[in-house]
Design an enzyme around this catalytic site. Structure first.
Site, PDB file in Angstrom:
ATOM      1  N   HIS A 253       3.202  11.380   2.334  1.00 29.38           N
ATOM      2  CA  HIS A 253       2.837  12.586   1.575  1.00 29.38           C
ATOM      3  C   HIS A 253       3.670  13.751   2.083  1.00 29.38           C
ATOM      4  CE1 HIS A 253       0.417  15.701  -0.365  1.00 29.38           C
ATOM      5  NE2 HIS A 253      -0.045  14.725  -1.125  1.00 29.38           N
TER       6      HIS A 253
ATOM      7  N   ASP B 118      -3.385   7.785  -3.791  1.00 32.03           N
ATOM      8  CA  ASP B 118      -3.107   6.681  -4.721  1.00 32.03           C
ATOM      9  C   ASP B 118      -3.357   5.301  -4.143  1.00 32.03           C
ATOM     10  OD1 ASP B 118      -0.713   8.910  -5.656  1.00 32.03           O
ATOM     11  OD2 ASP B 118      -2.076   8.042  -7.139  1.00 32.03           O
TER      12      ASP B 118
HETATM   13  C1  SDX Z   1       0.793  12.293  -5.039  1.00 34.03           C
HETATM   14  O1  SDX Z   1       2.272  16.742  -3.504  1.00 34.03           O
HETATM   15  C2  SDX Z   1       1.054  16.371  -3.768  1.00 34.03           C
HETATM   16  O2  SDX Z   1       0.103  17.000  -3.448  1.00 34.03           O
HETATM   17  C3  SDX Z   1       0.956  15.065  -4.581  1.00 34.03           C
HETATM   18  C4  SDX Z   1      -0.439  14.464  -4.749  1.00 34.03           C
HETATM   19  C5  SDX Z   1      -1.325  15.335  -5.616  1.00 34.03           C
HETATM   20  O3  SDX Z   1      -2.543  15.248  -5.457  1.00 34.03           O
HETATM   21  O4  SDX Z   1      -0.787  15.993  -6.548  1.00 34.03           O
HETATM   22  O5  SDX Z   1      -1.041  14.298  -3.477  1.00 34.03           O
HETATM   23  C6  SDX Z   1      -0.362  13.115  -5.445  1.00 34.03           C
HETATM   24  O6  SDX Z   1       1.807  12.334  -5.691  1.00 34.03           O
HETATM   25  C7  SDX Z   1       0.679  11.473  -3.783  1.00 34.03           C
HETATM   26  C8  SDX Z   1       2.004  10.720  -3.442  1.00 34.03           C
HETATM   27  C9  SDX Z   1       2.109   9.502  -4.337  1.00 34.03           C
HETATM   28  N1  SDX Z   1       3.443   8.859  -4.135  1.00 34.03           N
HETATM   29  C10 SDX Z   1       3.568   7.730  -3.445  1.00 34.03           C
HETATM   30  O7  SDX Z   1       2.654   7.132  -2.884  1.00 34.03           O
HETATM   31  C11 SDX Z   1       4.997   7.193  -3.453  1.00 34.03           C
HETATM   32  C12 SDX Z   1       5.386   6.743  -2.049  1.00 34.03           C
HETATM   33  N2  SDX Z   1       5.534   7.914  -1.190  1.00 34.03           N
HETATM   34  C13 SDX Z   1       6.844   8.468  -0.982  1.00 34.03           C
HETATM   35  O8  SDX Z   1       7.726   8.306  -2.033  1.00 34.03           O
HETATM   36  C14 SDX Z   1       6.824   9.825  -0.277  1.00 34.03           C
HETATM   37  O9  SDX Z   1       5.989   9.697   0.793  1.00 34.03           O
HETATM   38  C15 SDX Z   1       6.452  11.068  -1.073  1.00 34.03           C
HETATM   39  C16 SDX Z   1       7.216  11.191  -2.329  1.00 34.03           C
HETATM   40  C17 SDX Z   1       4.988  11.086  -1.354  1.00 34.03           C
HETATM   41  C18 SDX Z   1       6.766  12.264  -0.166  1.00 34.03           C
HETATM   42  O10 SDX Z   1       8.145  12.286  -0.026  1.00 34.03           O
HETATM   43  P1  SDX Z   1       8.853  13.291   0.976  1.00 34.03           P
HETATM   44  O11 SDX Z   1       7.910  14.316   1.489  1.00 34.03           O
HETATM   45  O12 SDX Z   1      10.112  13.765   0.302  1.00 34.03           O
HETATM   46  O13 SDX Z   1       9.163  12.384   2.194  1.00 34.03           O
HETATM   47  P2  SDX Z   1      10.586  11.759   2.538  1.00 34.03           P
HETATM   48  O14 SDX Z   1      11.046  10.941   1.362  1.00 34.03           O
HETATM   49  O15 SDX Z   1      11.468  12.837   3.050  1.00 34.03           O
HETATM   50  O16 SDX Z   1      10.203  10.744   3.712  1.00 34.03           O
HETATM   51  C19 SDX Z   1      10.406  11.047   5.077  1.00 34.03           C
HETATM   52  C20 SDX Z   1      10.685   9.696   5.733  1.00 34.03           C
HETATM   53  C21 SDX Z   1      11.903   8.979   5.140  1.00 34.03           C
HETATM   54  O17 SDX Z   1      12.349   8.070   6.107  1.00 34.03           O
HETATM   55  P3  SDX Z   1      13.665   8.470   7.046  1.00 34.03           P
HETATM   56  O18 SDX Z   1      14.742   8.964   6.093  1.00 34.03           O
HETATM   57  O19 SDX Z   1      13.168   9.561   7.964  1.00 34.03           O
HETATM   58  O20 SDX Z   1      14.026   7.203   7.766  1.00 34.03           O
HETATM   59  O21 SDX Z   1       9.572   8.816   5.492  1.00 34.03           O
HETATM   60  C22 SDX Z   1      10.010   7.722   4.693  1.00 34.03           C
HETATM   61  C23 SDX Z   1      11.307   8.129   4.040  1.00 34.03           C
HETATM   62  O22 SDX Z   1      12.103   6.993   3.754  1.00 34.03           O
HETATM   63  N3  SDX Z   1       8.958   7.487   3.701  1.00 34.03           N
HETATM   64  C24 SDX Z   1       8.569   6.287   3.311  1.00 34.03           C
HETATM   65  C25 SDX Z   1       7.534   6.509   2.387  1.00 34.03           C
HETATM   66  N4  SDX Z   1       7.327   7.823   2.263  1.00 34.03           N
HETATM   67  C26 SDX Z   1       8.229   8.421   3.075  1.00 34.03           C
HETATM   68  N5  SDX Z   1       9.022   5.052   3.653  1.00 34.03           N
HETATM   69  C27 SDX Z   1       8.372   4.025   3.028  1.00 34.03           C
HETATM   70  N6  SDX Z   1       7.359   4.155   2.150  1.00 34.03           N
HETATM   71  C28 SDX Z   1       6.927   5.372   1.803  1.00 34.03           C
HETATM   72  N7  SDX Z   1       5.933   5.504   0.948  1.00 34.03           N
END
Ligand code: SDX
Length: 429
Positions: A304, A362
């Site tokens: 998140h 989710d």
């Molecule tokens: C919602 O914003 C809100 O409030 C949203 C929400 C709402 O109520 O409106 O809460 C609802 O959208 C919840 C999120 C639902 N999405 C998912 O579950 C999809 C999976 N999650 C990711 O795609 C991610 O965590 C996000 C999109 C939610 C957040 O992305 P960020 O903040 O841009 O994080 P990032 O991509 O910069 O990640 C930081 C690190 C990275 O690794 P490194 O580059 O440091 O090695 O964490 C890793 C990412 O690769 N990472 C994940 C991951 N989420 C982050 N790795 C694997 N699986 C994941 N889910």
């Protein structure tokens, strides 16, 4: 003298005001930065950028705190109803019993769709995405009430909010019925908000669907925890579109499109697909974790932008999933057991804990929707029904804020320098 931040660029020092929120959050106000220094800030994804001040929802991602208008989500999930929570978000206060009764009456008057609007559903293929249908029909809804494009008076805003809140269920249910070739079931004004939705989804002309009260409770809770979440992608989209003075219907339709994405409201579909792949034996939990760690896939429902600890909504929905399944006699839904196994594996792996990746809203929500009999393609639609009051509240807060300016971010240009035009006959491939 209020607190300031000093920015030193070369020989120049710029003082920027510090803004402090009611819960102690602090921001550097860069409103005058470009005018004073010629510099802008650059923050892809806006992870460090506040777009507005808002009094609607407070989130503390480090502590896992979520409050709507000051009320903790845990309390509202336990004691409130979705309509009461929606009124709290939209109008700012918990309603009195008379106010709630009046709003319920207004919702009841707004349940039906204009017969001309019904033709829209004929124009979509049965396999059409219900999110595309929802966004299109919500936008079309406005054309039947063009007087509500202007909601300057509180009464007109209240009517527009009620129309959206009430009809969103009808549109969603009709889209579902169309997709499975079943006759549509009209709303029944005698039923409560969630009961009526389940009635429109699952009744037949010859047999009224009577949901268990545990199912109605689970849907209420699902909608409450989805009702708002401050400046998430879809809410920011609604505010972006609304900032140009676009009407509430168009702004909400835009929010639905933003919510559709897999990284946002579409993640609940990705979670179930992952759990089903594991259930079918296409993937084991360790293989799934390994694929995540080698960046072949993301673990949907995890991570998140704001929560760097447990999303409080995930805890609430996890408990609700167990309670609903037990009440419905499916004590051992294989997907719930797999979800738990996946969560345990991730939370015991430094790859996840080191990146502060925890279950988000989710991760367990789809388990509840499945238990309610709602098909996977409808999961983001359910998220949209829940999030609607939050979008309405934020649009209205922005609309009534005299300091609102049209959202128009800057950029840093990295394209070609100025070039001479070359006639086509002189161009080389
Ligand atoms: C919602 O914003 C809100 O409030 C949203 C929400 C709402 O109520 O409106 O809460 C609802 O959208 C919840 C999120 C639902 N999405 C998912 O579950 C999809 C999976 N999650 C990711 O795609 C991610 O965590 C996000 C999109 C939610 C957040 O992305 P960020 O903040 O841009 O994080 P990032 O991509 O910069 O990640 C930081 C690190 C990275 O690794 P490194 O580059 O440091 O090695 O964490 C890793 C990412 O690769 N990472 C994940 C991951 N989420 C982050 N790795 C694997 N699986 C994941 N889910």
């Amino acid at each position: 003298m209020s607190e300031t931040a000093k920015l030193i660029i070369g020989d120049e020092t710029y003082e920027l005001p510090i803004v402090v929120g009611s819960e102690g959050e602090r921001a550097i106000d860069t409103t005058s930065l470009r005018q004073d220094s010629g510099y802008i800030t650059l923050d892809p994804g806006y992870a460090n950028t506040g777009s507005c001040k808002s009094a609607i929802t407070f989130v503390n991602g480090e502590k896992g705190v979520l409050r709507y208008r000051g009320y903790p989500i845990e309390t509202l999930a336990e004691q409130s109803s979705f309509i009461e929570t929606a009124m709290l978000l939209i109008f700012g206060e918990l309603p009195t019993s008379q106010e709630r009764a009046d709003f319920r009456t207004l919702l009841g008057e707004q349940e039906f769709l204009h017969t001309d609007l019904m033709h829209h559903f004929e124009g979509f293929p049965a396999s059409g995405s219900p999110m595309a249908i929802l966004s299109a029909v919500i936008n079309s809804l406005g054309t039947f009430s063009p007087d509500l494009y202007d909601v300057v008076t509180p009464d007109r805003f209240r009517l527009a909010a009620a129309k959206l809140m009430s009809k969103v269920r009808t549109i969603a249910a009709f889209a579902f019925r169309k997709s499975i070739g079943r006759p549509i079931i009209y709303p029944n004004t005698k039923l409560g908000y969630c009961h009526n939705f389940l009635h429109m989804m699952f009744s037949m002309p010859y047999q009224i669907f009577e949901p268990r009260y545990e199912a109605i409770d689970a849907l209420e809770l699902f909608l409450i925890v989805h009702a708002d979440h401050e400046q998430n992608c879809s809410c920011s989209t609604v505010r972006m579109v609304g900032s140009s003075e676009a009407n509430l219907f168009a702004s909400v339709a835009s929010g639905i499109c933003a919510l559709w994405g897999r990284l946002h409201g579409g993640a609940n579909v990705g979670v179930i697909e992952t759990l089903q792949r594991i259930q079918k034996g296409e993937l084991t939990v360790p293989e799934c974790i390994e694929k995540v760690k080698t960046k072949q896939i993301k673990l949907m429902g995890f991570g998140h932008r704001v929560y760097k600890s447990f999303d409080p909504r995930a805890k609430i929905l996890k408990r609700a999933a167990h309670k609903l399944l037990a009440a419905m006699g499916h004590k051992h839904d294989p997907l719930l057991a797999i979800a738990q196994e996946l969560e345990d594996a991730a939370l015991n792996d430094p790859y996840f804990t080191g990146r502060k990746l925890y279950p988000n809203v989710d991760f367990y929500s789809g388990i509840i929707l499945r238990a309610l009999g709602i098909p996977t393609p409808m999961f983001p639609v359910m998220f949209a029904i829940g999030r609607l009051p939050g979008w309405i509240a934020h649009w209205n807060e922005e609309f009534r804020d005299p300091t609102t300016r049209i959202h128009r971010p800057r950029q840093i240009y990295v394209g070609p320098h100025v070039r001479e035009y070359v006639a086509i006959e002189n161009r080389k491939g």
